[in-house]
Design a protein around this motif. Sequence first.
Motif, mmCIF file in Angstrom:
data_model
loop_
_atom_site.group_PDB
_atom_site.id
_atom_site.type_symbol
_atom_site.label_atom_id
_atom_site.label_comp_id
_atom_site.label_asym_id
_atom_site.label_seq_id
_atom_site.Cartn_x
_atom_site.Cartn_y
_atom_site.Cartn_z
ATOM 1 N N UNK A 95 -6.100 22.282 -5.233
ATOM 2 C CA UNK A 95 -6.605 20.916 -5.069
ATOM 3 C C UNK A 95 -6.347 20.417 -3.652
ATOM 4 N N UNK A 96 -5.146 20.693 -3.128
ATOM 5 C CA UNK A 96 -4.832 20.243 -1.770
ATOM 6 C C UNK A 96 -5.729 20.948 -0.750
ATOM 7 N N UNK A 124 0.741 8.571 -5.931
ATOM 8 C CA UNK A 124 0.215 9.841 -5.434
ATOM 9 C C UNK A 124 1.310 10.834 -5.051
ATOM 10 N N UNK A 182 -5.662 -1.161 -1.121
ATOM 11 C CA UNK A 182 -5.609 0.077 -0.330
ATOM 12 C C UNK A 182 -6.750 0.123 0.687
ATOM 13 N N UNK A 193 -7.259 16.871 -8.190
ATOM 14 C CA UNK A 193 -6.218 17.435 -9.051
ATOM 15 C C UNK A 193 -6.735 17.595 -10.482
ATOM 16 N N UNK A 216 -19.452 18.876 1.827
ATOM 17 C CA UNK A 216 -18.696 17.831 1.144
ATOM 18 C C UNK A 216 -18.985 17.857 -0.362
ATOM 19 N N UNK A 252 -12.397 18.959 2.372
ATOM 20 C CA UNK A 252 -13.190 17.745 2.257
ATOM 21 C C UNK A 252 -13.023 16.858 3.493
ATOM 22 N N UNK A 253 -11.769 16.725 3.911
ATOM 23 C CA UNK A 253 -11.462 15.913 5.092
ATOM 24 C C UNK A 253 -12.175 16.476 6.324
ATOM 25 N N UNK A 282 1.049 4.071 -2.866
ATOM 26 C CA UNK A 282 0.817 5.456 -2.440
ATOM 27 C C UNK A 282 1.943 6.372 -2.932
ATOM 28 N N UNK A 310 0.840 -1.200 0.000
ATOM 29 C CA UNK A 310 0.000 0.000 0.000
ATOM 30 C C UNK A 310 0.875 1.250 0.000
ATOM 31 N N UNK A 314 -2.492 22.843 -8.148
ATOM 32 C CA UNK A 314 -2.225 21.785 -7.178
ATOM 33 C C UNK A 314 -2.513 22.268 -5.759
ATOM 34 N N UNK A 323 -8.744 21.921 -1.314
ATOM 35 C CA UNK A 323 -10.040 21.250 -1.420
ATOM 36 C C UNK A 323 -10.026 19.934 -0.634
ATOM 37 N N UNK A 324 -8.895 19.210 -0.699
ATOM 38 C CA UNK A 324 -8.797 17.937 0.024
ATOM 39 C C UNK A 324 -8.887 18.164 1.523
ATOM 40 N N UNK A 366 -15.081 14.640 8.531
ATOM 41 C CA UNK A 366 -14.978 14.331 9.963
ATOM 42 C C UNK A 366 -16.189 14.862 10.718
ATOM 43 N N UNK A 374 -13.894 21.438 -6.768
ATOM 44 C CA UNK A 374 -12.634 20.866 -7.240
ATOM 45 C C UNK A 374 -12.735 20.503 -8.715
ATOM 46 N N UNK A 375 -13.854 19.873 -9.082
ATOM 47 C CA UNK A 375 -14.007 19.469 -10.483
ATOM 48 C C UNK A 375 -14.150 20.689 -11.388
#
Lengths: 275, 272
Positions: free
Chosen positions: A259-260, A31, B80, B105, A202, A266-267, A27, A23, A256, A262-263, A271, A209-210
């Motif tokens: 995007x980060x 990524x 994963x 991305x 969310x 999202x996280x 990763x 994994x 980028x 947005x991540x 939560x 992002x899209x």
Amino acid sequence: MSTLVLSATRQRNLGALTLIGCAWLVFVVFLVLPLYVVLSEAIQQGYASFFTAVLEPDAIAALKLTLIAVGISVPLNVVFGVSAAWCVSKYEFRGKSLLVTLIDLPFSVSPIIAGLIYILLFGAQGFFGEWLAEHDIQIIFAIPGIVLATLFVTVPFVARELIPLMQQQGTQEEEAARLLGASGWQMFWHVTLPNIRWGLTYGVVLCTARALGEFGAVSVVSGHIRGFTNTLPLHVEILYNEYNHVAAFSVATVLLVMALLMLILKQWAQERLEK
Amino acid sequence: MARSVSPVIPGFNLTLGYTLVYLSLIVLIPLAGMLVYAAQLSWQDFYRIISTPQVVSALKLSFGAALVAALVNGVIGTLLAWVIVRYRFPGRKIIDALIDLPFALPTAVAGIALTTLYAPKGLLGQYASDMGIKVAFTPFGIVLALTFVTLPFVVRTIQPVLEDIPRELEEAATCLGANSFQVLRHVLIPALLPAWLTGFTLAFARAVGEYGSVIFIAGNMPGKTEILPFLIMVKLDQYDYLGATAIGVMMLVVSFVFLLLINLLQRYLIKH
């Protein structure tokens, strides 16, 4: 006996370690390395050239256009998503599963086809082409086309997140509000919206992002006019095809970072949602 | 028409009406427009356009590469998801959070990053070319790009299902004398298969239409590394709207046949 158990656990640990190792490998290769490449290519000639590429007028114009497309398409799709999720989750009616399928349709249509269909409608040889030309309205190779293409590809995102959430929440709280005398809008603002806010966040994040990064659909309808109909992802493509790699990766770094961001959002929403 | 779950919830006509109008204007009417536009073509002309060697090889490449990418995702996505759900180890939260990176991305960024990474002199490409493997500008590179952009689908669809399978079920099976293979065969696979197929389908559908991440690494050599969306783009650049429409319609039809088949398979599996 005990040695047998011990060797079994050891075997299991070995298996677990191998899987975890695999994994990690996936990763890093899939990524982390692409991220690293974007950043390292962007600053390979120092920070000065990075900032030059990011701050030049065409890049700023592209950023503005991208933000306009996001600013129009995301709110429209939020209203649509809430409305669609409401009628799908709160009522039973014939054709409901067909409606859900149709809402998801843009996910299985190529972005290139999403751009193509608007060209066939509004392009010079399209159904409304002549009429639009007579009235001097430009949709294709102009901002309206870019907004329409972005709208198409992001239609399902908010609805997709809200439908399962609202189905799971049922209708009891809304019923209680109504029986206590709340109007429809009061019920929506004070009961429904607080209940779905994290799911909604969310969905909004995924949709944004899209919309920020859409390439194919926008590429078809844009015409690539620098400073006018170029979004940020299209600007990256132009720079890259001109062999201006440092500039391309510098602008890519801006995307980028978005995007980060947005991540992270999202996280955070996820939560909250799980609580 | 509506049988409300409860009669006191308002807004059925408003929300259904708005949903239908919006969906029709943005999605359904424009898509139907493409079919009407294609109707200008006779069957012979339509067939002539979609049976040229260039289109046929792009068709095979697009669907073939998407199928392979979805299968690869079926394997590494399952790995994963399994590792994230079942084990506690350093870096687990970061991996979990970054799985969604390919969704966030922009595809053009992914495209140029992967091309640079796997170019013959790139960070990973140099080792591949030492071993005599060409990645960038080959179908292999296309599969790689498609695998990247669709990576989150399988993980995210089977992760919640995996979390819901009680560990006791496997323990019970083990106590009853099942070996790991039997646990896998009789407990885990039946529980995971429907979600796995959903993830696979989503990945496949997305991969077939994907454009931004592919065109950079593909190199777009006629008859070799051209994908269908790229061919549509070429036709549009030549103002050949009918040609572009014909390929677009064919692509939609083949996609839906595939999705229908997977859907039927899924129903069959749930029943049995």
